[in-house]
Design a protein around this motif. Structure first.
Motif, short mmCIF file in Angstrom:
data_model
loop_
_atom_site.label_atom_id
_atom_site.label_comp_id
_atom_site.label_asym_id
_atom_site.label_seq_id
_atom_site.Cartn_x
_atom_site.Cartn_y
_atom_site.Cartn_z
N SER A 172 59.71 -5.94 35.25
CA SER A 172 60.67 -4.84 35.21
C SER A 172 61.47 -4.72 33.92
O SER A 172 62.33 -3.85 33.82
CB SER A 172 61.64 -4.96 36.39
N SER A 173 61.22 -5.59 32.94
CA SER A 173 61.90 -5.40 31.66
C SER A 173 61.41 -4.12 31.01
O SER A 173 60.21 -3.85 30.97
CB SER A 173 61.62 -6.58 30.72
N PRO A 174 62.33 -3.32 30.44
CA PRO A 174 61.90 -2.09 29.78
C PRO A 174 61.44 -2.30 28.34
O PRO A 174 61.08 -1.34 27.66
CB PRO A 174 63.17 -1.23 29.81
N ASN A 175 61.45 -3.55 27.89
CA ASN A 175 61.26 -3.81 26.46
C ASN A 175 59.90 -4.38 26.09
O ASN A 175 59.66 -4.76 24.95
CB ASN A 175 62.37 -4.75 25.97
N THR A 176 58.98 -4.48 27.06
CA THR A 176 57.60 -4.87 26.80
C THR A 176 56.71 -3.70 27.22
O THR A 176 56.68 -3.34 28.40
CB THR A 176 57.21 -6.14 27.59
N PRO A 177 56.02 -3.08 26.29
CA PRO A 177 55.23 -1.89 26.61
C PRO A 177 54.26 -2.13 27.77
O PRO A 177 53.54 -3.13 27.80
CB PRO A 177 54.47 -1.60 25.32
N GLY A 178 54.28 -1.21 28.74
CA GLY A 178 53.36 -1.27 29.85
C GLY A 178 53.76 -2.20 30.98
O GLY A 178 53.13 -2.21 32.04
N LEU A 229 56.14 -7.19 51.40
CA LEU A 229 56.01 -7.71 52.75
C LEU A 229 54.59 -8.16 53.06
O LEU A 229 54.38 -9.19 53.71
CB LEU A 229 56.46 -6.66 53.76
N GLU A 230 53.62 -7.40 52.60
CA GLU A 230 52.22 -7.71 52.92
C GLU A 230 51.67 -8.87 52.09
O GLU A 230 50.75 -9.57 52.52
CB GLU A 230 51.35 -6.47 52.74
N SER A 231 52.21 -9.06 50.89
CA SER A 231 51.66 -10.07 49.98
C SER A 231 51.99 -11.49 50.38
O SER A 231 51.24 -12.42 50.10
CB SER A 231 52.19 -9.83 48.56
N GLY A 232 53.16 -11.67 51.01
CA GLY A 232 53.59 -13.02 51.36
C GLY A 232 54.53 -13.65 50.35
O GLY A 232 54.79 -14.86 50.42
N ILE A 233 55.06 -12.85 49.40
CA ILE A 233 56.06 -13.42 48.49
C ILE A 233 57.33 -13.70 49.28
O ILE A 233 57.51 -13.29 50.42
CB ILE A 233 56.35 -12.49 47.29
N ASP A 234 58.25 -14.42 48.64
CA ASP A 234 59.40 -14.97 49.36
C ASP A 234 60.70 -14.20 49.16
O ASP A 234 61.68 -14.48 49.86
CB ASP A 234 59.60 -16.43 48.92
N GLY A 235 60.74 -13.27 48.20
CA GLY A 235 61.99 -12.55 47.99
C GLY A 235 61.91 -11.60 46.82
O GLY A 235 60.89 -11.50 46.13
N LEU A 236 63.02 -10.90 46.59
CA LEU A 236 63.14 -9.93 45.51
C LEU A 236 64.38 -10.23 44.68
O LEU A 236 65.38 -10.76 45.19
CB LEU A 236 63.27 -8.51 46.07
N VAL A 237 64.31 -9.87 43.40
CA VAL A 237 65.48 -9.87 42.53
C VAL A 237 65.73 -8.41 42.15
O VAL A 237 64.86 -7.77 41.55
CB VAL A 237 65.28 -10.72 41.26
N VAL A 238 66.89 -7.89 42.52
CA VAL A 238 67.21 -6.47 42.34
C VAL A 238 68.57 -6.35 41.65
O VAL A 238 69.59 -6.68 42.24
CB VAL A 238 67.26 -5.76 43.71
N SER A 239 68.63 -5.92 40.38
CA SER A 239 67.54 -5.36 39.62
C SER A 239 67.65 -5.81 38.17
O SER A 239 68.62 -6.46 37.78
CB SER A 239 67.61 -3.82 39.65
N ASN A 240 66.68 -5.37 37.37
CA ASN A 240 66.71 -5.58 35.93
C ASN A 240 67.64 -4.55 35.29
O ASN A 240 68.35 -3.82 35.98
CB ASN A 240 65.29 -5.46 35.37
N THR A 241 67.62 -4.47 33.97
CA THR A 241 68.42 -3.49 33.25
C THR A 241 67.86 -2.08 33.43
O THR A 241 66.72 -1.90 33.86
CB THR A 241 68.48 -3.82 31.75
N THR A 242 68.66 -1.08 33.09
CA THR A 242 68.24 0.31 33.29
C THR A 242 68.02 1.03 31.96
O THR A 242 68.74 0.78 30.98
CB THR A 242 69.28 1.09 34.11
N ILE A 243 67.04 1.91 31.94
CA ILE A 243 66.84 2.76 30.77
C ILE A 243 67.66 4.04 30.88
O ILE A 243 67.72 4.83 29.94
CB ILE A 243 65.35 3.10 30.57
N ALA A 244 68.28 4.26 32.04
CA ALA A 244 69.16 5.42 32.21
C ALA A 244 70.51 5.15 31.55
O ALA A 244 70.87 4.01 31.27
CB ALA A 244 69.34 5.71 33.69
N ARG A 245 71.25 6.21 31.30
CA ARG A 245 72.60 6.11 30.77
C ARG A 245 73.53 6.86 31.72
O ARG A 245 73.52 8.10 31.75
CB ARG A 245 72.69 6.68 29.35
#
Length: 354
Positions: A172-178, A229-245
């Protein structure tokens, strides 16, 4: 150092942000950091993924990119620290200048671009530390010029799984293309399957989290929730930085500053990141623990994240403006707010506003 920060801050803020950050890291490595107990008010204790956290306040990724000062930052009284983002190979990041203070808004814009010394060097530091000193998670990214993102994340997991209390896949970093394109449903399904398989091969199986952006459509959020939920990961980190102003940025900020390319963090991110947190808690039916990050600058902010569905909370930018004493202030104020509203333990407040 805690009490000295009001005196030191004008000197640090007279320097370019990245230079000031480098001096801060040097001071911490020299043992000049504050000393505060992680053990505090018992109302703040919580257990997530079977890990006992002395308090829910953590350091977000980005401050200690190379796992050099994790224990020093735990010394500020934080309940946990997240290092990284780490990439398989060292990389210098984007051209400087690439950090910009929005002092009037207590915000920061960065386009660092995963500058770090590589996962192997950080893994050696993590292997050498005494893990009884505190909880350390590791945030993993991909190299900018990599042709195989899945291979990069698998390499990161293989290198640090044995030394991490939890792992974070940062797409979710906006600073690595793609990079943010990996949040799409199909690429995310493939990526998480590959990373989970890599974790199975490591022996240790630390919890695996996914860090997402705040700049998501409703369809994006629904897809991410389903895949999580379907993958079986254990949690989320919400959120990264925003490109909005945000529209409520101070009008006195020069357009040339507020309009810098990169991700915005700090106070201006609080409302948007908390809204996404609330949405993801609902969409995942509170079946996955969430780490709430973005704009936390007070005990009230941390409490808002918790009530919106966060089991743990992280901060970073606010420390640059308020200093390490902020950690203790947040802990005290959060405990007081929990008791004011009749809670006897932190867990009972998680998600009550949903």
């Amino acid at each position: 150092m805690t009490g000295l920060f009001p005196l030191v801050r004008p000197l640090l803020h007279a320097l370019p942000p990245e230079r000031a950050h480098g001096l801060t890291l040097a001071a911490l490595k020299a043992g000049l950091g504050p000393k505060a107990s992680r053990e505090g008010d018992p109302i703040l204790r919580t257990s997530v993924w079977g890990i006992d956290f002395p308090n829910p306040i953590g350091l977000a990724a980005g401050f200690d990119k190379d796992a050099e000062v994790a224990d020093a930052m735990l010394g500020t009284g934080l309940g946990f620290v997240e290092v990284g983002s780490l990439t398989p190979r060292p990389q210098p990041g984007n051209p400087k200048p690439r950090m910009f203070r929005l002092a009037e808004a207590e915000g920061l814009i960065n386009r660092l671009g995963f500058n770090n010394g590589g996962v192997e060097a950080a893994a050696a530091r993590l292997a050498a530390r005494d893990r009884s000193r505190g909880i350390v998670g590791v945030n993993l990214g991909r190299n900018k010029d990599s042709a195989d993102a899945e291979a990069d994340y698998r390499a990161g997991v293989a290198a640090v799984a044995a030394h991490a209390d939890y792992l974070v896949v940062n797409v979710s970093s906006p600073n690595t293309p793609g990079l943010r394109a990996l949040q799409g449903r199909e690429p995310l399904e493939r990526l998480l399957a590959a990373v989970l398989e890599a974790r199975e091969r490591t022996g240790p199986r630390p919890p695996l989290l996914l860090k997402i952006a705040p700049d998501l459509t409703d369809a994006d959020k629904a897809d991410i929730a389903t895949v999580a939920l379907e993958s079986g990961i254990d949690g989320l980190v919400v959120s990264n930085t925003t490109i909005a102003r945000p529209d409520d940025l101070p009008k006195s900020l020069p357009p040339s500053l507020a309009g810098q390319a990169g991700g915005l963090s700090g106070r201006p991110l609080m409302a948007a990141s908390t809204a996404v947190l609330r949405d993801m808690a609902r969409l995942t039916e509170r079946r996955l623990p969430i780490v709430g990050v973005g704009g936390v600058a007070s005990g009230a902010d941390a409490y808002a994240k918790i009530r919106a569905g966060a089991s743990l909370v992280q901060l970073y930018t606010a420390l640059a403006y308020q200093g390490p004493a902020l950690v203790g202030a947040i802990r005290r104020d959060l405990a007081a707010l929990l008791r004011r509203d009749g809670f006897s333990r932190l867990d009972d407040a998680v998600g009550v506003d949903l």
